[in-house]
Design a protein around this motif. Sequence first.
Motif, PDB file in Angstrom:
ATOM      1  N   THR A   1      13.958  -6.261 -18.915  1.00  0.00           N
ATOM      2  CA  THR A   1      12.618  -6.682 -19.325  1.00  0.00           C
ATOM      3  C   THR A   1      11.608  -5.693 -18.787  1.00  0.00           C
ATOM      4  OG1 THR A   1      12.188  -8.001 -17.352  1.00  0.00           O
ATOM      5  CG2 THR A   1      13.351  -9.096 -19.163  1.00  0.00           C
ATOM      6  N   TRP A   2      10.421  -5.686 -19.399  1.00  0.00           N
ATOM      7  CA  TRP A   2       9.360  -4.795 -18.927  1.00  0.00           C
ATOM      8  C   TRP A   2       9.025  -5.086 -17.468  1.00  0.00           C
ATOM      9  CZ3 TRP A   2       9.389  -0.957 -21.819  1.00  0.00           C
ATOM     10  CH2 TRP A   2       9.390  -1.033 -23.202  1.00  0.00           C
ATOM     11  N   LEU A   3       9.023  -6.356 -17.101  1.00  0.00           N
ATOM     12  CA  LEU A   3       8.693  -6.696 -15.724  1.00  0.00           C
ATOM     13  C   LEU A   3       9.718  -6.114 -14.761  1.00  0.00           C
ATOM     14  CD1 LEU A   3       7.633 -10.451 -16.100  1.00  0.00           C
ATOM     15  CD2 LEU A   3       6.200  -8.405 -16.240  1.00  0.00           C
ATOM     16  N   TYR A   4      10.969  -6.213 -15.133  1.00  0.00           N
ATOM     17  CA  TYR A   4      12.036  -5.726 -14.263  1.00  0.00           C
ATOM     18  C   TYR A   4      11.990  -4.211 -14.145  1.00  0.00           C
ATOM     19  CZ  TYR A   4      16.703  -5.231 -12.263  1.00  0.00           C
ATOM     20  OH  TYR A   4      17.750  -4.925 -11.439  1.00  0.00           O
ATOM     21  N   GLU A   5      11.734  -3.544 -15.244  1.00  0.00           N
ATOM     22  CA  GLU A   5      11.668  -2.079 -15.173  1.00  0.00           C
ATOM     23  C   GLU A   5      10.468  -1.639 -14.340  1.00  0.00           C
ATOM     24  OE1 GLU A   5      11.816   1.920 -17.933  1.00  0.00           O
ATOM     25  OE2 GLU A   5      12.064  -0.024 -18.876  1.00  0.00           O
ATOM     26  N   ALA A   6       9.344  -2.340 -14.483  1.00  0.00           N
ATOM     27  CA  ALA A   6       8.174  -2.016 -13.665  1.00  0.00           C
ATOM     28  C   ALA A   6       8.479  -2.218 -12.186  1.00  0.00           C
ATOM     29  CB  ALA A   6       6.985  -2.883 -14.091  1.00  0.00           C
ATOM     30  N   LYS A   7       9.256  -3.258 -11.900  1.00  0.00           N
ATOM     31  CA  LYS A   7       9.657  -3.558 -10.530  1.00  0.00           C
ATOM     32  C   LYS A   7      10.515  -2.438  -9.951  1.00  0.00           C
ATOM     33  CE  LYS A   7      11.236  -7.810  -8.234  1.00  0.00           C
ATOM     34  NZ  LYS A   7      11.905  -9.107  -8.490  1.00  0.00           N
TER      35      LYS A   7
ATOM     36  N   THR B   1       5.833  -5.258  -3.180  1.00  0.00           N
ATOM     37  CA  THR B   1       6.387  -6.494  -3.718  1.00  0.00           C
ATOM     38  C   THR B   1       6.364  -6.390  -5.238  1.00  0.00           C
ATOM     39  OG1 THR B   1       6.213  -8.901  -3.811  1.00  0.00           O
ATOM     40  CG2 THR B   1       4.139  -7.694  -3.699  1.00  0.00           C
ATOM     41  N   ARG B   2       7.488  -6.748  -5.843  1.00  0.00           N
ATOM     42  CA  ARG B   2       7.602  -6.711  -7.303  1.00  0.00           C
ATOM     43  C   ARG B   2       7.170  -5.346  -7.842  1.00  0.00           C
ATOM     44  NH1 ARG B   2       5.853 -11.641  -5.533  1.00  0.00           N
ATOM     45  NH2 ARG B   2       7.196 -13.400  -6.100  1.00  0.00           N
ATOM     46  N   HIS B   3       6.153  -5.308  -8.713  1.00  0.00           N
ATOM     47  CA  HIS B   3       5.711  -4.060  -9.330  1.00  0.00           C
ATOM     48  C   HIS B   3       4.475  -3.481  -8.648  1.00  0.00           C
ATOM     49  CE1 HIS B   3       2.844  -6.886 -10.760  1.00  0.00           C
ATOM     50  NE2 HIS B   3       2.372  -6.162 -11.754  1.00  0.00           N
ATOM     51  N   LEU B   4       4.154  -3.974  -7.452  1.00  0.00           N
ATOM     52  CA  LEU B   4       2.925  -3.593  -6.768  1.00  0.00           C
ATOM     53  C   LEU B   4       3.224  -2.832  -5.477  1.00  0.00           C
ATOM     54  CD1 LEU B   4      -0.134  -3.670  -6.285  1.00  0.00           C
ATOM     55  CD2 LEU B   4       0.136  -6.004  -5.395  1.00  0.00           C
ATOM     56  N   VAL B   5       2.660  -1.623  -5.364  1.00  0.00           N
ATOM     57  CA  VAL B   5       2.788  -0.808  -4.161  1.00  0.00           C
ATOM     58  C   VAL B   5       1.417  -0.707  -3.490  1.00  0.00           C
ATOM     59  CG1 VAL B   5       3.390   1.453  -3.217  1.00  0.00           C
ATOM     60  CG2 VAL B   5       4.631   0.560  -5.202  1.00  0.00           C
ATOM     61  N   ALA B   6       1.378  -1.048  -2.205  1.00  0.00           N
ATOM     62  CA  ALA B   6       0.157  -0.861  -1.411  1.00  0.00           C
ATOM     63  C   ALA B   6       0.350   0.378  -0.559  1.00  0.00           C
ATOM     64  CB  ALA B   6      -0.098  -2.083  -0.529  1.00  0.00           C
ATOM     65  N   MET B   7      -0.634   1.254  -0.593  1.00  0.00           N
ATOM     66  CA  MET B   7      -0.535   2.508   0.156  1.00  0.00           C
ATOM     67  C   MET B   7      -1.892   2.873   0.750  1.00  0.00           C
ATOM     68  SD  MET B   7      -0.208   5.103  -3.111  1.00  0.00           S
ATOM     69  CE  MET B   7       0.698   3.927  -4.118  1.00  0.00           C
ATOM     70  N   GLU B   8      -1.870   3.838   1.610  1.00  0.00           N
ATOM     71  CA  GLU B   8      -3.082   4.344   2.248  1.00  0.00           C
ATOM     72  C   GLU B   8      -4.103   4.774   1.187  1.00  0.00           C
ATOM     73  OE1 GLU B   8      -4.144   8.195   5.140  1.00  0.00           O
ATOM     74  OE2 GLU B   8      -2.163   7.951   4.224  1.00  0.00           O
ATOM     75  N   TYR B   9      -5.367   4.424   1.427  1.00  0.00           N
ATOM     76  CA  TYR B   9      -6.445   4.884   0.540  1.00  0.00           C
ATOM     77  C   TYR B   9      -6.808   6.309   0.931  1.00  0.00           C
ATOM     78  CZ  TYR B   9     -10.954   5.181  -1.822  1.00  0.00           C
ATOM     79  OH  TYR B   9     -11.997   5.573  -2.612  1.00  0.00           O
ATOM     80  N   ILE B  10      -6.804   7.203  -0.029  1.00  0.00           N
ATOM     81  CA  ILE B  10      -7.070   8.615   0.239  1.00  0.00           C
ATOM     82  C   ILE B  10      -8.470   8.990  -0.230  1.00  0.00           C
ATOM     83  CG2 ILE B  10      -6.366  10.984  -0.264  1.00  0.00           C
ATOM     84  CD1 ILE B  10      -4.381   9.449   1.490  1.00  0.00           C
ATOM     85  N   ASN B  11      -9.212   9.604   0.649  1.00  0.00           N
ATOM     86  CA  ASN B  11     -10.537  10.116   0.295  1.00  0.00           C
ATOM     87  C   ASN B  11     -10.357  11.482  -0.359  1.00  0.00           C
ATOM     88  OD1 ASN B  11     -13.301  10.620   0.088  1.00  0.00           O
ATOM     89  ND2 ASN B  11     -13.429  11.443   2.163  1.00  0.00           N
ATOM     90  N   GLY B  12     -10.087  11.471  -1.637  1.00  0.00           N
ATOM     91  CA  GLY B  12      -9.820  12.722  -2.326  1.00  0.00           C
ATOM     92  C   GLY B  12     -10.270  12.697  -3.769  1.00  0.00           C
ATOM     93  N   ILE B  13     -10.365  13.887  -4.335  1.00  0.00           N
ATOM     94  CA  ILE B  13     -10.757  14.081  -5.734  1.00  0.00           C
ATOM     95  C   ILE B  13      -9.624  14.815  -6.431  1.00  0.00           C
ATOM     96  CG2 ILE B  13     -12.446  15.175  -7.270  1.00  0.00           C
ATOM     97  CD1 ILE B  13     -14.456  15.056  -4.940  1.00  0.00           C
ATOM     98  N   GLU B  14      -9.338  14.427  -7.671  1.00  0.00           N
ATOM     99  CA  GLU B  14      -8.279  15.116  -8.402  1.00  0.00           C
ATOM    100  C   GLU B  14      -8.571  16.617  -8.466  1.00  0.00           C
ATOM    101  OE1 GLU B  14      -9.855  12.388  -9.534  1.00  0.00           O
ATOM    102  OE2 GLU B  14      -8.544  11.154 -10.802  1.00  0.00           O
ATOM    103  N   LEU B  15      -7.504  17.402  -8.354  1.00  0.00           N
ATOM    104  CA  LEU B  15      -7.635  18.857  -8.323  1.00  0.00           C
ATOM    105  C   LEU B  15      -8.445  19.389  -9.491  1.00  0.00           C
ATOM    106  CD1 LEU B  15      -6.859  21.633  -7.158  1.00  0.00           C
ATOM    107  CD2 LEU B  15      -4.671  21.440  -8.385  1.00  0.00           C
TER     108      LEU B  15
END
Length: 316
Positions: free
Chosen positions: A148-154, A181-195
């Motif tokens: 399922t889409w949910l499982y692949e996202a996970k 958890t599931r399809h959600l990743v929590a990570m450090e917030y980066i103070n950056g601008i796309e190259l």
Amino acid sequence: MSISNVVASYNELSKLDLRVLRVIEVLHRNYEYVPVRRIVKYMNLSEEVINKSISKMNKLKLLVRRGPDNVRLTFPAYDILSIHTMVKRGVIDAIAPTPLGVGKESDVYAAESSSGDKYALKFHRIGRVSFRNTRKYRVWIGERRHITWLYEAKISAHMEYMALTEAYRAKVPVPKPRAITRHLVAMEYINGIELFKIRLSNPESVLEQIISAIEDLLRINIIHGDLNEYNILVNPSSEKITIIDWPQWMYANVKGSKTILMRDLNIILRYFKSNYGLNISIDAVMGRLAPLIPSSELPPEKVYSRLIKRITSLVS
């Protein structure tokens, strides 16, 4: 559905509603559309109580019905289950309504914990593009045909979290992974601008940082797989880089990985040549990387078999 609407729907749900969503998630292991009778049996509650909850969540667009007696989760419902878990863990307390980024395969939002720590929340959403096109880049999915889409996202989220964890431990400039958890990743917030959005004062230094990061990744047998000017953040004051967006990473000893590595390098070198006049040949860079590139390439199924088992045990 916007994240504001997701949060608003979340706030309307009772503990029972959340339990119903969780039970449907569990039963999705065996059913694409879950029979209501199975939910009733699993929860040991009356059909009237369950149907009342299902009707409420159907109106909130958290469930989709097939006939009167079968339901499945939507991505907003999956978002709610993921947010609820992160809240219970104390990872997040509030989510900004405006996304940091919206892509073909993910949405990214800023969030804060109750202690004031700031995070980036990445919701994986594989179903936005065709199943065939996403699967051809996901060798770690193997030959599964009924995901399922949910499982692949996970799976995609867990793979990205794994790559971030290994890269961060190796001191590669990536966001620090915080939780998953599931399809959600929590990570450090980066103070950056796309190259691509920033005009560099020292492009030679930034390019060297990128090549050094590729070297460090090869030392842990990893290739980013989608490296470009959109997936590199630059701190506007220090011009230090952070490499983001990891769902397409691969091991460096997998068949075809050298071609992907060269594609990544070509994209980066072309960008710096066209925007800053830096004329560095790919042969020179590949010569530098050569001692770190595995001498032999193995079939994907051989390299990924254990990894697939590990990931699916985590997400089943």
